[in-house]
Design an enzyme around this catalytic site. Structure first.
Site, PDB file in Angstrom:
ATOM      1  N   TRP A  51       0.843  -0.905  -0.372  1.00 58.82           N
ATOM      2  CA  TRP A  51      -0.274   0.165   0.124  1.00 58.82           C
ATOM      3  C   TRP A  51       1.047   1.853   0.139  1.00 58.82           C
ATOM      4  O   TRP A  51       1.701   1.540   0.966  1.00 58.82           O
ATOM      5  CB  TRP A  51      -1.126   0.019   1.170  1.00 58.82           C
ATOM      6  CG  TRP A  51      -1.324   1.589   0.962  1.00 58.82           C
ATOM      7  CD1 TRP A  51      -0.982   1.993   2.018  1.00 58.82           C
ATOM      8  CD2 TRP A  51      -2.808   1.892   1.040  1.00 58.82           C
ATOM      9  NE1 TRP A  51      -1.332   3.978   1.959  1.00 58.82           N
ATOM     10  CE2 TRP A  51      -3.064   2.910   1.439  1.00 58.82           C
ATOM     11  CE3 TRP A  51      -4.103   1.121   0.613  1.00 58.82           C
ATOM     12  CZ2 TRP A  51      -4.039   3.820   1.553  1.00 58.82           C
ATOM     13  CZ3 TRP A  51      -4.308   1.810   0.014  1.00 58.82           C
ATOM     14  CH2 TRP A  51      -4.978   3.061  -0.140  1.00 58.82           C
ATOM     15  N   MET A  52       0.315   2.394  -0.788  1.00 56.87           N
ATOM     16  CA  MET A  52       0.961   4.095  -1.005  1.00 56.87           C
ATOM     17  C   MET A  52       0.311   4.440  -1.383  1.00 56.87           C
ATOM     18  O   MET A  52      -0.663   4.601  -1.131  1.00 56.87           O
ATOM     19  CB  MET A  52       1.832   3.743  -1.673  1.00 56.87           C
ATOM     20  CG  MET A  52       2.397   5.025  -2.165  1.00 56.87           C
ATOM     21  SD  MET A  52       3.495   5.353  -3.511  1.00 56.87           S
ATOM     22  CE  MET A  52       2.127   5.291  -5.064  1.00 56.87           C
ATOM     23  N   ASN A  53      -0.102   5.863   0.115  1.00 56.22           N
ATOM     24  CA  ASN A  53      -0.392   6.799  -0.115  1.00 56.22           C
ATOM     25  C   ASN A  53       0.364   7.870  -0.822  1.00 56.22           C
ATOM     26  O   ASN A  53       0.953   8.244  -1.505  1.00 56.22           O
ATOM     27  CB  ASN A  53      -2.178   6.905   0.246  1.00 56.22           C
ATOM     28  CG  ASN A  53      -1.591   7.109   2.056  1.00 56.22           C
ATOM     29  OD1 ASN A  53      -1.033   6.113   2.866  1.00 56.22           O
ATOM     30  ND2 ASN A  53      -1.516   7.748   2.629  1.00 56.22           N
ATOM     31  N   ASP A  54      -0.051   8.896   0.579  1.00 56.24           N
ATOM     32  CA  ASP A  54       0.665  10.366   0.095  1.00 56.24           C
ATOM     33  C   ASP A  54       2.219  10.917  -0.575  1.00 56.24           C
ATOM     34  O   ASP A  54       3.119   9.659  -0.028  1.00 56.24           O
ATOM     35  CB  ASP A  54       0.317  11.269   1.146  1.00 56.24           C
ATOM     36  CG  ASP A  54      -0.793  11.307   1.569  1.00 56.24           C
ATOM     37  OD1 ASP A  54      -1.535  11.062   1.281  1.00 56.24           O
ATOM     38  OD2 ASP A  54      -1.002  11.696   2.544  1.00 56.24           O
ATOM     39  N   PHE A 110       3.028   9.559   9.921  1.00 56.49           N
ATOM     40  CA  PHE A 110       2.076  10.479   8.984  1.00 56.49           C
ATOM     41  C   PHE A 110       3.148  11.087   7.570  1.00 56.49           C
ATOM     42  O   PHE A 110       4.189  11.312   8.324  1.00 56.49           O
ATOM     43  CB  PHE A 110       0.955  10.564   9.752  1.00 56.49           C
ATOM     44  CG  PHE A 110       0.048  10.271   9.897  1.00 56.49           C
ATOM     45  CD1 PHE A 110       0.053   8.634   9.698  1.00 56.49           C
ATOM     46  CD2 PHE A 110      -1.373  10.519  10.114  1.00 56.49           C
ATOM     47  CE1 PHE A 110      -1.406   8.546  10.121  1.00 56.49           C
ATOM     48  CE2 PHE A 110      -2.432  10.045  10.157  1.00 56.49           C
ATOM     49  CZ  PHE A 110      -2.378   8.630  10.249  1.00 56.49           C
ATOM     50  N   ARG A 184      -2.008  18.116  11.389  1.00 57.46           N
ATOM     51  CA  ARG A 184      -0.652  17.423  10.546  1.00 57.46           C
ATOM     52  C   ARG A 184      -0.673  18.195   9.901  1.00 57.46           C
ATOM     53  O   ARG A 184      -0.672  18.831   9.579  1.00 57.46           O
ATOM     54  CB  ARG A 184      -1.175  15.506  10.655  1.00 57.46           C
ATOM     55  CG  ARG A 184      -2.716  15.968   9.580  1.00 57.46           C
ATOM     56  CD  ARG A 184      -2.937  14.138   9.267  1.00 57.46           C
ATOM     57  NE  ARG A 184      -4.262  14.083   8.797  1.00 57.46           N
ATOM     58  CZ  ARG A 184      -5.394  14.015   9.689  1.00 57.46           C
ATOM     59  NH1 ARG A 184      -5.907  14.195  10.484  1.00 57.46           N
ATOM     60  NH2 ARG A 184      -6.649  13.867   8.823  1.00 57.46           N
ATOM     61  N   GLU A 236      -6.241  18.513   4.641  1.00 59.11           N
ATOM     62  CA  GLU A 236      -4.496  17.895   4.789  1.00 59.11           C
ATOM     63  C   GLU A 236      -3.834  18.516   3.907  1.00 59.11           C
ATOM     64  O   GLU A 236      -3.943  19.402   3.077  1.00 59.11           O
ATOM     65  CB  GLU A 236      -5.679  16.488   4.269  1.00 59.11           C
ATOM     66  CG  GLU A 236      -6.982  16.106   5.115  1.00 59.11           C
ATOM     67  CD  GLU A 236      -6.726  14.722   4.937  1.00 59.11           C
ATOM     68  OE1 GLU A 236      -6.659  13.755   6.189  1.00 59.11           O
ATOM     69  OE2 GLU A 236      -6.691  13.873   3.718  1.00 59.11           O
ATOM     70  N   TRP A 321      -9.630   8.442  -1.313  1.00 53.90           N
ATOM     71  CA  TRP A 321      -9.695   8.110  -0.209  1.00 53.90           C
ATOM     72  C   TRP A 321     -11.520   7.655  -0.293  1.00 53.90           C
ATOM     73  O   TRP A 321     -11.627   6.135   0.101  1.00 53.90           O
ATOM     74  CB  TRP A 321      -9.769   8.522   1.110  1.00 53.90           C
ATOM     75  CG  TRP A 321      -8.340   9.519   1.214  1.00 53.90           C
ATOM     76  CD1 TRP A 321      -8.251  10.668   1.232  1.00 53.90           C
ATOM     77  CD2 TRP A 321      -7.650   8.340   2.110  1.00 53.90           C
ATOM     78  NE1 TRP A 321      -6.855  10.248   1.962  1.00 53.90           N
ATOM     79  CE2 TRP A 321      -6.769   8.480   2.265  1.00 53.90           C
ATOM     80  CE3 TRP A 321      -7.802   6.686   2.171  1.00 53.90           C
ATOM     81  CZ2 TRP A 321      -5.429   7.971   2.690  1.00 53.90           C
ATOM     82  CZ3 TRP A 321      -6.733   6.237   2.678  1.00 53.90           C
ATOM     83  CH2 TRP A 321      -5.103   7.095   2.900  1.00 53.90           C
TER      84      TRP A 321
HETATM   85  C1  FRU Z   1      -4.289  11.932   3.699  1.00 49.96           C
HETATM   86  C2  FRU Z   1      -3.568  11.643   4.780  1.00 49.96           C
HETATM   87  C3  FRU Z   1      -2.397  12.577   5.074  1.00 49.96           C
HETATM   88  C4  FRU Z   1      -1.954  11.879   6.571  1.00 49.96           C
HETATM   89  C5  FRU Z   1      -1.963  10.647   6.288  1.00 49.96           C
HETATM   90  C6  FRU Z   1      -2.082   9.420   6.499  1.00 49.96           C
HETATM   91  O1  FRU Z   1      -3.962  11.124   2.485  1.00 49.96           O
HETATM   92  O2  FRU Z   1      -4.432  10.819   5.320  1.00 49.96           O
HETATM   93  O3  FRU Z   1      -3.471  14.078   6.023  1.00 49.96           O
HETATM   94  O4  FRU Z   1      -0.664  12.449   7.387  1.00 49.96           O
HETATM   95  O5  FRU Z   1      -3.166  10.442   4.754  1.00 49.96           O
HETATM   96  O6  FRU Z   1      -1.292   8.567   5.996  1.00 49.96           O
END
Ligand code: FRU
Length: 515
Positions: A51-54, A110, A184, A236, A321
């Site tokens: 898994w990858m996000n930001d 995060f 954050r 965010e 999301w």
């Molecule tokens: C944005 C977010 C950030 C948070 C991170 C957690 O996609 O919700 O606000 O730091 O992802 O994975």
């Protein structure tokens, strides 16, 4: 004999410098077959697996572009966050690196940023070294589960070997939480006029600014945004950037804010504000809401620190999301957008950001002869191509009433149309859509207010599971995931207007795989 000796010397130097096999050294350290999985993007960054996000910690240092990212190494859904890491010399070919930051006693790691501490203000550098300093959010799950509100704090870590290994600061966290649930995503830059570091972070429905002389001690400056912009969801991943306005002798600041949910086509999206920053507060008289990208799949994007020539280079997470956890890939999940150069332009009194994919990508494109033709009202021009869904499709036109349909032999298709002042992208039959009810539910729209009256460019970058649309010099952008089960092999262009549609310099260029 002498020549042979010189030849041997040259070979030895080439091998030592890595020039003997240049392509190989620029490429990923992965086994190619792995990158042939269904839907695996061929010229966008994806993690090898899981898994990858930001995107996080985007920073350029000593010839290397770093891409850190929110990463969960044990599953293809979100979990305890780490910072994954990849590096590139050209922002086209990426090399995977070991995980940079692991969760610790203060929590998961995060999103956040990284800077080159050129004057060693932090004191982390040794013997004249310029440390890389990462500034990120700690998320303490135990604390959240116990019902507390102060579970997010800010921490720092440094690297003295250009990102290969990281040491967490023993004084962490450097910013404590006074009871704000969403607190954050610190983005830090050096503010030259006041000779301090400035941090922007988000606190639910607004941004907060802090300053520091040494990256360890932070002082609160101001808030922005409770009453401004879109508030359909939590704020965010902020980014505050200085621009010289294109073609004008003017300096402006842009504050980028991701928001989830509340985007124009549902779920996650990115808005921005154009204004001024005086070293302690950000102000704007902007009244309308501006979106950096109208598509559903460009989120949490931020820009590089310390990029060469002061270029502003942006990368976003190509997902949403709403359905990010459900997309139909098995080994890894999600990709980054193409890196894009951001510039700020002005027409009349209106400012807007323009997104341009990096010129470096040209090295991946095949050469093709451009074609120009006219289509009479109501008629369709159909073309076949073989690009294996790795292509840029580009042309110019002055019409604002036409539709482009990309289709494959299985009857799956994706449509991009322009109807006066609105562009629409229809992925309802684009391929696999049944993994989440929201994915293929509606046609996505984008306002084209301010579209050039004369000729303008339409450019699409299609990869195995995405399409990025740039209209009118990158003024109007839509980024979307698509999951066709076979590559699109035909393009039909329909003239929906009452005048002849001129398509000029149409090119369908195949884009090489970066793996
Ligand atoms: C944005 C977010 C950030 C948070 C991170 C957690 O996609 O919700 O606000 O730091 O992802 O994975």
């Amino acid at each position: 004999m002498k020549n042979y000796f010189l030849y041997l010397m040259a070979m030895a130097i080439m091998v030592a410098c890595g020039n003997g096999d240049k392509n190989k050294s620029d490429k990923l350290n992965v086994d190619g077959a792995q990158y042939a999985e269904p839907f695996r993007p061929q010229y966008h960054f994806t993690p090898k697996e899981m898994w990858m996000n930001d995107p996080n910690g985007l920073v350029y240092h000593e010839g290397i572009y770093h891409l850190f990212y929110q990463y969960y190494p044990e599953d293809i859904v979100w979990g305890p966050m780490h910072w994954g890491h990849a590096v590139s010399k050209d922002m086209v070919h990426w090399q995977h690196k070991p995980i940079a930051l692991y969760p610790d006693e203060h929590g998961y790691i995060f999103s956040g940023s990284a800077v080159v501490d050129k004057m060693n203000t932090s004191g982390f550098g040794e013997e004249g070294q310029q440390p890389l300093v990462a500034i990120y959010t700690y998320h303490l799950m135990e604390s959240e589960k116990a019902g507390r509100a102060d579970f997010q704090t800010q921490g720092i870590a440094y690297s003295l070997d250009n990102g290969d290994t990281w040491v967490k600061y023993e004084g962490n966290p450097v910013i404590d939480n006074e009871g704000i649930r969403d607190f954050r995503d610190p983005k830090v830059f050096w503010h030259e006029p006041s000779e301090v570091w400035i941090m922007t972070l988000v606190a639910g429905d607004h941004a907060k600014f802090y300053s520091s002389k040494n990256l360890r001690e932070w002082e609160y400056l101001s808030d922005f945004g409770k009453e401004q912009g879109a508030h359909g969801g939590v704020w965010e991943c902020p980014d505050l950037i200085k621009f010289n306005v294109e073609g004008a002798n003017e300096e402006k600041w842009v504050l980028i804010i991701s928001i989830n949910p509340g985007a124009p086509n549902g779920g996650s999206g990115t808005q921005y504000f154009v204004g001024d920053f005086d070293g302690s507060s950000f102000t704007t008289n902007q009244e309308e809401i501006k979106w950096l990208d109208w598509g559903t799949d460009n989120y949490a994007g931020v820009t590089y620190n310390n990029a060469p020539n002061d270029e502003c280079i942006f990368i976003g997470w190509m997902s949403n999301w709403t359905y990010a956890r459900d997309t139909p890939t098995k080994k890894w999940r999600s990709a980054m957008t193409l890196p894009r150069k951001l510039t700020l332009a002005k027409e009349g009194n209106i400012y807007f950001l323009k997104n341009t994919p990096l010129v470096q990508l040209a090295s991946l494109k095949s050469e093709v002869a451009p074609k120009s033709f006219d289509i009479t009202p109501g008629q369709v021009k159909e073309m076949e191509f073989e690009t294996n869904n790795q292509a840029q499709v580009v042309f110019t036109t002055s019409s604002n009433k036409f539709e482009m349909k990309f289709a494959n032999a299985k009857g799956e298709n994706m449509v991009l149309g322009i109807n006066d002042t609105v562009a629409y992208l229809d992925r309802r039959q684009s391929g696999k859509i049944d993994f989440h009810e929201e994915f293929g539910k509606t046609v996505h729209k984008m306002s084209l207010k301010g579209l050039a009256q004369e000729s303008y460019e339409v450019s699409l970058y299609i990869d195995r599971s995405s399409v990025e649309v740039f209209i009118d010099d990158g003024k109007f952008v839509m980024t979307e995931q698509i999951f066709p089960t076979a590559p699109y092999t035909s393009l039909s262009i329909t003239n929906r207007g009452t005048e002849s549609l001129q398509v000029k310099n149409l090119k369908v260029q195949k884009i090489k795989s970066i793996w």
